[in-house]
Design a protein around this motif. Structure first.
Motif, PDB file in Angstrom:
ATOM      1  N   ALA A 176      71.095  36.972  -2.877  1.00 20.45           N
ATOM      2  CA  ALA A 176      69.773  37.114  -3.487  1.00 20.45           C
ATOM      3  C   ALA A 176      69.640  36.227  -4.733  1.00 20.45           C
ATOM      4  CB  ALA A 176      69.513  38.568  -3.837  1.00 20.45           C
ATOM      5  N   GLU A 177      70.695  36.137  -5.523  1.00 17.31           N
ATOM      6  CA  GLU A 177      70.663  35.279  -6.714  1.00 17.31           C
ATOM      7  C   GLU A 177      70.535  33.807  -6.336  1.00 17.31           C
ATOM      8  OE1 GLU A 177      73.207  37.516 -10.147  1.00 17.31           O
ATOM      9  OE2 GLU A 177      74.342  36.729  -8.441  1.00 17.31           O
ATOM     10  N   LEU A 178      71.231  33.404  -5.292  1.00 17.09           N
ATOM     11  CA  LEU A 178      71.144  32.014  -4.855  1.00 17.09           C
ATOM     12  C   LEU A 178      69.754  31.673  -4.334  1.00 17.09           C
ATOM     13  CD1 LEU A 178      74.589  31.672  -3.064  1.00 17.09           C
ATOM     14  CD2 LEU A 178      73.913  30.647  -5.238  1.00 17.09           C
ATOM     15  N   VAL A 179      69.171  32.578  -3.547  1.00 20.36           N
ATOM     16  CA  VAL A 179      67.822  32.351  -3.028  1.00 20.36           C
ATOM     17  C   VAL A 179      66.820  32.319  -4.178  1.00 20.36           C
ATOM     18  CG1 VAL A 179      65.968  33.361  -1.635  1.00 20.36           C
ATOM     19  CG2 VAL A 179      68.278  33.258  -0.733  1.00 20.36           C
ATOM     20  N   GLU A 180      66.967  33.220  -5.142  1.00 20.23           N
ATOM     21  CA  GLU A 180      66.056  33.258  -6.290  1.00 20.23           C
ATOM     22  C   GLU A 180      66.149  31.968  -7.107  1.00 20.23           C
ATOM     23  OE1 GLU A 180      63.080  34.784  -8.641  1.00 20.23           O
ATOM     24  OE2 GLU A 180      63.859  35.606  -6.783  1.00 20.23           O
ATOM     25  N   ALA A 181      67.357  31.446  -7.310  1.00 19.28           N
ATOM     26  CA  ALA A 181      67.522  30.196  -8.048  1.00 19.28           C
ATOM     27  C   ALA A 181      66.855  29.038  -7.308  1.00 19.28           C
ATOM     28  CB  ALA A 181      69.016  29.901  -8.264  1.00 19.28           C
ATOM     29  N   ARG A 182      66.986  28.992  -5.995  1.00 20.99           N
ATOM     30  CA  ARG A 182      66.312  27.956  -5.206  1.00 20.99           C
ATOM     31  C   ARG A 182      64.802  28.076  -5.323  1.00 20.99           C
ATOM     32  NH1 ARG A 182      69.113  27.598   0.729  1.00 20.99           N
ATOM     33  NH2 ARG A 182      71.011  26.518   0.095  1.00 20.99           N
ATOM     34  N   LYS A 183      64.307  29.320  -5.192  1.00 24.35           N
ATOM     35  CA  LYS A 183      62.873  29.579  -5.262  1.00 24.35           C
ATOM     36  C   LYS A 183      62.302  29.146  -6.614  1.00 24.35           C
ATOM     37  CE  LYS A 183      61.017  33.620  -5.842  1.00 24.35           C
ATOM     38  NZ  LYS A 183      60.569  34.994  -5.760  1.00 24.35           N
ATOM     39  N   ASN A 184      63.052  29.386  -7.678  1.00 24.79           N
ATOM     40  CA  ASN A 184      62.613  28.996  -9.021  1.00 24.79           C
ATOM     41  C   ASN A 184      62.516  27.483  -9.191  1.00 24.79           C
ATOM     42  OD1 ASN A 184      62.385  31.655  -9.785  1.00 24.79           O
ATOM     43  ND2 ASN A 184      64.404  31.735 -10.731  1.00 24.79           N
ATOM     44  N   ARG A 185      63.216  26.736  -8.335  1.00 25.99           N
ATOM     45  CA  ARG A 185      63.148  25.268  -8.383  1.00 25.99           C
ATOM     46  C   ARG A 185      62.122  24.714  -7.397  1.00 25.99           C
ATOM     47  NH1 ARG A 185      68.686  25.724  -7.658  1.00 25.99           N
ATOM     48  NH2 ARG A 185      68.552  24.427  -5.828  1.00 25.99           N
ATOM     49  N   GLY A 186      61.323  25.608  -6.787  1.00 34.21           N
ATOM     50  CA  GLY A 186      60.264  25.150  -5.903  1.00 34.21           C
ATOM     51  C   GLY A 186      60.577  25.196  -4.420  1.00 34.21           C
ATOM     52  N   TRP A 187      61.738  25.687  -4.066  1.00 29.72           N
ATOM     53  CA  TRP A 187      62.124  25.763  -2.663  1.00 29.72           C
ATOM     54  C   TRP A 187      61.297  26.824  -1.952  1.00 29.72           C
ATOM     55  CZ3 TRP A 187      64.249  29.981  -0.062  1.00 29.72           C
ATOM     56  CH2 TRP A 187      64.786  29.719   1.201  1.00 29.72           C
ATOM     57  N   LEU A 188      60.933  26.563  -0.717  1.00 26.54           N
ATOM     58  CA  LEU A 188      60.252  27.538   0.133  1.00 26.54           C
ATOM     59  C   LEU A 188      61.003  27.648   1.446  1.00 26.54           C
ATOM     60  CD1 LEU A 188      56.542  26.429  -0.375  1.00 26.54           C
ATOM     61  CD2 LEU A 188      57.670  28.442  -1.345  1.00 26.54           C
ATOM     62  N   PRO A 189      61.129  28.856   1.984  1.00 24.56           N
ATOM     63  CA  PRO A 189      61.817  29.012   3.263  1.00 24.56           C
ATOM     64  C   PRO A 189      61.038  28.330   4.379  1.00 24.56           C
ATOM     65  CG  PRO A 189      60.868  31.100   2.545  1.00 24.56           C
ATOM     66  CD  PRO A 189      60.646  30.119   1.452  1.00 24.56           C
ATOM     67  N   ARG A 190      61.760  27.714   5.304  1.00 21.63           N
ATOM     68  CA  ARG A 190      61.141  27.062   6.454  1.00 21.63           C
ATOM     69  C   ARG A 190      61.540  27.785   7.724  1.00 21.63           C
ATOM     70  NH1 ARG A 190      62.778  20.970   5.693  1.00 21.63           N
ATOM     71  NH2 ARG A 190      63.288  21.313   3.543  1.00 21.63           N
ATOM     72  N   PRO A 191      60.606  27.914   8.633  1.00 24.73           N
ATOM     73  CA  PRO A 191      60.928  28.618   9.873  1.00 24.73           C
ATOM     74  C   PRO A 191      61.834  27.800  10.794  1.00 24.73           C
ATOM     75  CG  PRO A 191      58.659  27.871   9.904  1.00 24.73           C
ATOM     76  CD  PRO A 191      59.206  27.535   8.558  1.00 24.73           C
ATOM     77  N   THR A 192      62.619  28.524  11.558  1.00 24.56           N
ATOM     78  CA  THR A 192      63.441  27.951  12.617  1.00 24.56           C
ATOM     79  C   THR A 192      62.679  28.152  13.919  1.00 24.56           C
ATOM     80  OG1 THR A 192      65.470  28.506  11.457  1.00 24.56           O
ATOM     81  CG2 THR A 192      65.649  28.186  13.841  1.00 24.56           C
ATOM     82  N   LEU A 193      62.617  27.125  14.744  1.00 32.11           N
ATOM     83  CA  LEU A 193      61.940  27.263  16.026  1.00 32.11           C
ATOM     84  C   LEU A 193      62.829  28.042  16.981  1.00 32.11           C
ATOM     85  CD1 LEU A 193      60.412  23.698  16.420  1.00 32.11           C
ATOM     86  CD2 LEU A 193      59.310  25.785  15.620  1.00 32.11           C
TER      87      LEU A 193
END
Length: 51
Positions: free
Chosen positions: A13-30
């Motif tokens: 959760a901390e790693l995802v939050e740090a990415r999100k704070n830098r502008g990262w958005l999750p992308r879907p997998t087909l």
């Protein structure tokens, strides 16, 4: 992000939050069922499915 910048072993959760704070958005997998955001990143999305 390198783990070496943390003063502890970060949680997923901390790693995802740090990415999100830098502008990262999750992308879907087909998948065969269509595009799906998988893993912990899926928790960032609000479900639009009716209950």
């Amino acid at each position: 992000m390198a783990v070496a910048i943390w003063d502890h072993a970060p949680t997923g959760a901390e790693l995802v939050e740090a990415r999100k704070n830098r502008g990262w958005l999750p992308r879907p997998t087909l998948t065969v069922d269509g595009p799906v955001v998988l893993g912990l990143a899926a928790c960032l999305l609000v479900s639009s499915k009716p209950e």
